[in-house]
Design an enzyme around this catalytic site. Structure first.
Site, PDB file in Angstrom:
ATOM      1  N   ASP A   1      -2.673 -10.773   9.300  1.00 14.67           N
ATOM      2  CA  ASP A   1      -1.768  -9.643   9.530  1.00 14.67           C
ATOM      3  C   ASP A   1      -0.938  -9.861  10.782  1.00 14.67           C
ATOM      4  O   ASP A   1      -0.045  -9.065  11.076  1.00 14.67           O
ATOM      5  CB  ASP A   1      -2.567  -8.344   9.670  1.00 14.67           C
ATOM      6  CG  ASP A   1      -2.782  -7.684   8.325  1.00 14.67           C
ATOM      7  OD1 ASP A   1      -2.215  -8.152   7.330  1.00 14.67           O
ATOM      8  OD2 ASP A   1      -3.540  -6.689   8.262  1.00 14.67           O
TER       9      ASP A   1
ATOM     10  N   ASP B   1      -6.085  -6.844  -2.044  1.00 16.16           N
ATOM     11  CA  ASP B   1      -6.538  -6.683  -0.664  1.00 16.16           C
ATOM     12  C   ASP B   1      -8.011  -6.261  -0.630  1.00 16.16           C
ATOM     13  O   ASP B   1      -8.565  -5.794  -1.643  1.00 16.16           O
ATOM     14  CB  ASP B   1      -5.651  -5.590  -0.025  1.00 16.16           C
ATOM     15  CG  ASP B   1      -5.508  -5.720   1.479  1.00 16.16           C
ATOM     16  OD1 ASP B   1      -6.295  -6.455   2.084  1.00 16.16           O
ATOM     17  OD2 ASP B   1      -4.619  -5.047   2.036  1.00 16.16           O
TER      18      ASP B   1
ATOM     19  N   ASP C   1       0.819  -1.215   0.000  1.00 12.22           N
ATOM     20  CA  ASP C   1       0.000   0.000   0.000  1.00 12.22           C
ATOM     21  C   ASP C   1       0.857   1.272   0.000  1.00 12.22           C
ATOM     22  O   ASP C   1       1.962   1.281   0.536  1.00 12.22           O
ATOM     23  CB  ASP C   1      -0.843  -0.047   1.286  1.00 12.22           C
ATOM     24  CG  ASP C   1      -2.075   0.814   1.203  1.00 12.22           C
ATOM     25  OD1 ASP C   1      -2.196   1.587   0.243  1.00 12.22           O
ATOM     26  OD2 ASP C   1      -2.916   0.696   2.112  1.00 12.22           O
TER      27      ASP C   1
ATOM     28  N   LYS D   1      -0.839  -8.256  -5.189  1.00 12.46           N
ATOM     29  CA  LYS D   1      -1.479  -8.559  -3.896  1.00 12.46           C
ATOM     30  C   LYS D   1      -2.819  -7.842  -3.888  1.00 12.46           C
ATOM     31  O   LYS D   1      -2.864  -6.608  -3.915  1.00 12.46           O
ATOM     32  CB  LYS D   1      -0.578  -8.060  -2.751  1.00 12.46           C
ATOM     33  CG  LYS D   1      -1.215  -8.179  -1.369  1.00 12.46           C
ATOM     34  CD  LYS D   1      -0.210  -7.782  -0.278  1.00 12.46           C
ATOM     35  CE  LYS D   1      -0.863  -7.810   1.106  1.00 12.46           C
ATOM     36  NZ  LYS D   1       0.084  -7.519   2.180  1.00 12.46           N
TER      37      LYS D   1
ATOM     38  N   ASN E   1     -10.234  -4.433   2.573  1.00 13.30           N
ATOM     39  CA  ASN E   1     -10.110  -4.132   3.997  1.00 13.30           C
ATOM     40  C   ASN E   1     -11.377  -3.633   4.681  1.00 13.30           C
ATOM     41  O   ASN E   1     -11.297  -2.832   5.613  1.00 13.30           O
ATOM     42  CB  ASN E   1      -9.000  -3.099   4.192  1.00 13.30           C
ATOM     43  CG  ASN E   1      -7.632  -3.728   4.040  1.00 13.30           C
ATOM     44  OD1 ASN E   1      -7.277  -4.645   4.765  1.00 13.30           O
ATOM     45  ND2 ASN E   1      -6.875  -3.268   3.067  1.00 13.30           N
TER      46      ASN E   1
HETATM   47  C1  DGJ Z   1      -4.099  -5.180   5.046  1.00 13.85           C
HETATM   48  C2  DGJ Z   1      -3.155  -6.269   4.658  1.00 13.85           C
HETATM   49  O1  DGJ Z   1      -3.471  -7.439   5.321  1.00 13.85           O
HETATM   50  C3  DGJ Z   1      -1.732  -5.812   4.954  1.00 13.85           C
HETATM   51  O2  DGJ Z   1      -0.832  -6.844   4.653  1.00 13.85           O
HETATM   52  C4  DGJ Z   1      -1.427  -4.590   4.166  1.00 13.85           C
HETATM   53  O3  DGJ Z   1      -1.428  -4.902   2.797  1.00 13.85           O
HETATM   54  C5  DGJ Z   1      -2.435  -3.500   4.470  1.00 13.85           C
HETATM   55  N1  DGJ Z   1      -3.773  -3.964   4.320  1.00 13.85           N
HETATM   56  C6  DGJ Z   1      -2.224  -2.316   3.575  1.00 13.85           C
HETATM   57  O4  DGJ Z   1      -3.178  -1.363   3.727  1.00 13.85           O
END
Ligand code: DGJ
Length: 738
Positions: free
Chosen positions: A540, A470, A355, A468, A472
């Site tokens: 994480d 993601d 990120d 990658k 969130n």
């Molecule tokens: C959540 C991911 O699990 C992390 O490894 C990382 O990529 C962050 N987001 C970045 O915002």
């Protein structure tokens, strides 16, 4: 599993009078089979699932003298709501005339051999009165002993039917006791194993979060009959739903002693209006059985996953450095090129820029801005992504990049340009989570945007080999401005379908790109999404101690090759725990090894150790962990304070064993374990690899038979917290043995 027993006597009489023919449908894999009894214009019963029964004869046993108040004495393969079915139905419809019940009877079946390993059996059911058809599909993977079950529903009623619930599978069991293992958790604490004995009533595992749906519970289970789950004994069954949205698994123990397991998309707030002539397809439920405990079950699932449940499951995965914990949002070009240089010198094979690399008017310098604006931040990275990717390649490494394309920060160009793309509940406030909103993937324009974003991100350099992906946040205040008012409840289903369409299009165009599945860690760990990805970020939480538990549970059903597992710094950023570098490496080597730190922090002896460990992983450990067979020796949940497992090459020529000490064990105690999965008659050389300053294998190098190792076992000196050991086993010619 006991044979599914008695059907009510009256029902049996009724059947024998009314059902002219009966057919036993046997759905087999190499070692196991499911058997269904189909009656012409009558029910299809689920009769058996277990080891293959020899011979052609498989008589159907009519039920004993049961009262006629219960329809489930011999369960049906796909119970619908109606008649005397009082339990959770697999199917519940409201017909076009408002009738609430459905009565499914056998309408034939087909068997197709798709190739040498896959045989498809489709059992057709139809309603006795309404023109509704349900096709129950069993895809049997011979070698892996896995069956993927799914259902297609269609109808030709005069107007739409409302699908209130439609499961992927219903599996009935009959045993004296049922022991359920499932996986709960939260952020940085995913996949915590829990086992419980089921009692009468319902146990429900579900998600209503829509996205990041597996953060708190995983849509998978292991069921052990007649006793708690054991590693090498007992009849055990596994199920893992291949669906990346709301799911529901219902375990229902009724008064007959049967346990019904109903698995599928969550019907909560999800009525689906099905037009005449249209088909509704459920996700697959991936099912497997083992007559000899959890170990074999895991190996079935891993073999299946590497071949069918993930991308590039037959290729060795690279050792990578991910920039997140080493740089977070704070970096410039030099930070990154320095990281690449140091990682390259340590033998790391790929650099992944996490990120923070994008956004100009709304720079992504924290999690509060920039999502949606997928252009490189020219201030941070004036020479663009190409420059960094080329730099990595010039150092002999590959390059990867992070995206989160389903999301948008309110503080972004995209949010201002396309407010109609954001998931919202009418006029209600659109709530943020991690300062971000969710894009409405039910909308084809959003789907196109994500595909285009993926293309454009890759288009920045020919040297991007890894992405990658993601996600969130999850869904709250659900709603879509794209879906019509009377189709809002379709959101949950259509979001996931939209996501899968996007994955399909991306994979068709970029078959060779490696893609990591990440959702705040393990928030999207399911076989629906993994199919399109090369690996997942399990959590994480990079603290090695916690990772032992997370990886142990994760690898019950998902393979180590796909389990991204990184060495991070000490004290650990999530837990503050101080853990020696060797232990951190020894744990991370149990999956797809990577680094998640600022490599310049590795100096002196630590740097030398890291270089050596990476070499050991690449040279010996990697092919075994990634492509071999997993045998668990000691569970971290055993309470002993030790945990141990091993991976054995398919041809049994080599193996690697990991052992970890997780708490202080008294000076007089010691860890000993018997090995598994070796050839008894072969002679193996045993030696410690990736040693620390104190050898953990007091015997030093040893030569002995597989039989000795599996009967007598080995003793290790790992008594202090965070002491660990990796042993190498190599088969030698008899003439070399001493
Ligand atoms: C959540 C991911 O699990 C992390 O490894 C990382 O990529 C962050 N987001 C970045 O915002």
């Amino acid at each position: 599993m006991k044979q599914i027993r008695p059907i009510a006597f009256i029902a049996a009489l009724f059947l024998s009078l009314l059902c002219q023919a009966q057919e036993m449908i046997r759905i087999s894999t190499s070692d196991h089979e499911m058997v269904m009894a189909a009656f012409n214009d009558g029910p299809v019963h689920f009769v058996y699932w277990g080891e293959k029964v020899q011979g052609d004869a498989f008589p159907f046993q009519p039920g004993k003298n049961q009262p006629d108040t219960q329809d489930d004495i011999t369960p049906r393969i796909y119970p619908s709501y109606g008649g005397r079915h009082y339990l959770t139905p697999a199917l519940r419809l409201t017909h076009s005339d408002g009738v609430l019940t459905t009565d499914l009877v056998y309408a034939g079946h087909t068997v197709n051999v798709l190739d040498e390993n896959r045989k498809e059996t489709v059992i057709s059911l139809k309603d006795r009165i309404y023109p509704v058809t349900v096709s129950v599909r069993y895809l049997a993977y011979q070698k892996e002993n896995v069956v993927a079950q799914s259902v297609t529903l269609s109808h030709s009623e005069p107007s739409p039917v409302v699908v209130e619930s439609v499961a992927s599978s219903f599996i009935p069991f009959h045993a004296d006791s049922y022991w359920l293992t499932h996986f709960n958790g939260t952020w940085a604490y995913e996949m915590q194993l829990e086992e419980e004995r089921l009692t009468h009533g319902q146990k429900v595992i579900e998600s209503k979060k829509g996205v990041r749906a597996t953060q708190s519970e995983n849509p998978s289970f292991i069921l052990s009959l007649d006793g708690p789950l054991a590693e090498d004994s007992g009849e055990v069954y596994a199920g893992a739903l291949a669906w990346s949205g709301n799911y529901r698994l219902v375990f229902e123990l009724d008064e007959t002693g049967h346990l019904g397991v109903t698995s599928g998309i969550n019907p909560f707030a999800s009525e689906l209006i099905l037009e005449p002539g249209k088909c509704l397809e459920t996700p697959q439920m991936i099912l497997s059985y083992s007559p000899s405990g959890a170990g074999q079950l895991s190996r079935n699932m891993h073999d299946w996953a590497r071949r069918y449940g993930m991308t590039h499951g037959d290729m060795l995965h690279p050792v990578l450095l991910n920039s997140w914990e080493g740089a977070y949002f704070t970096f410039d070009e030099k930070t990154i090129t320095d990281m690449i240089d140091k990682a390259a010198s340590a033998g790391v094979e790929m650099f992944v820029l996490d990120d923070g690399w994008f956004g100009n008017r709304h720079p992504r310098n924290g999690d509060n801005a920039g999502l949606g604006d997928w252009q490189v931040n020219r201030k941070k990275l004036p020479h663009g992504i190409d420059h960094l990717a080329d730099h990595a390649v010039s150092k002999g490494m590959k390059f990867g990049i992070w995206i989160e394309p389903e999301m948008v920060n309110p503080d972004s160009d995209l949010a201002h340009k396309h407010p109609e793309w954001i998931v919202r509940s009418g006029e209600r406030e659109v709530l943020t989570m991690r300062n971000q909103w969710l894009l409405d993937l039910t909308n084809p324009e959003v789907q196109d945007f994500i595909v285009k974003t993926f293309d454009e991100v890759l288009g920045q350099s020919d040297n991007i080999s890894y992405v990658k992906w993601d996600a969130n946040r999850h869904v709250d205040n659900v709603g879509s401005t794209y879906l019509p008012a009377d189709r809002q409840s379709h959101f949950w289903y259509e979001y996931v379908r939209g996501l899968y369409d996007v994955y399909e299009r991306i994979r068709a165009k970029h078959p060779d790109i490696m893609i990591q599945l990440c959702s705040s860690g393990g928030g999207r760990l399911d076989y629906g999404a993994l199919k399109y990805h090369d690996e997942f970020w399990a959590s994480d939480n990079t603290n090695a101690l916690d990772r032992i538990y997370i990886q142990h549970s994760t690898n019950l059903l998902f393979p180590a090759i796909a389990t991204g597992s990184h060495v991070s710094t000490s004290p650990n950023h999530q837990t503050g725990m101080l853990i020696p570098l060797k232990f951190r490496f020894d744990v991370a080597m149990g999956g797809r090894l990577g680094l998640e730190l600022q490599p310049s922090s590795l100096v002196g002896e630590e740097y030398d150790f890291a270089c050596k460990a990476i070499t050991v992983y690449k040279d010996f450990v990697r092919p075994l962990v990634q492509l071999g067979d997993l045998y668990r020796l000691e569970s971290p949940y055993s309470g002993t304070g030790w945990s141990s497992h091993m991976h054995v090459a398919k041809d049994k020529s080599e193996a690697v064993m990991f052992a970890y000490c997780m708490k202080y064990n008294g000076r007089t105690t010691y860890f000993s374990t018997r090995l598994k999965g070796l050839e008894p008659e072969s002679v193996y050389k045993v030696e410690e690899i990736n040693e620390g300053s104190v050898p953990a294998f007091p015997a030093g190098t040893m030569t002995c038979t597989g039989d000795y190792l599996m009967k007598v076992g080995l003793q290790l000196r790992i008594n202090k917290p965070f002491s660990s050991c990796i042993l190498k086993f190599s088969k030698i010619q008899c003439s070399d043995s001493q």
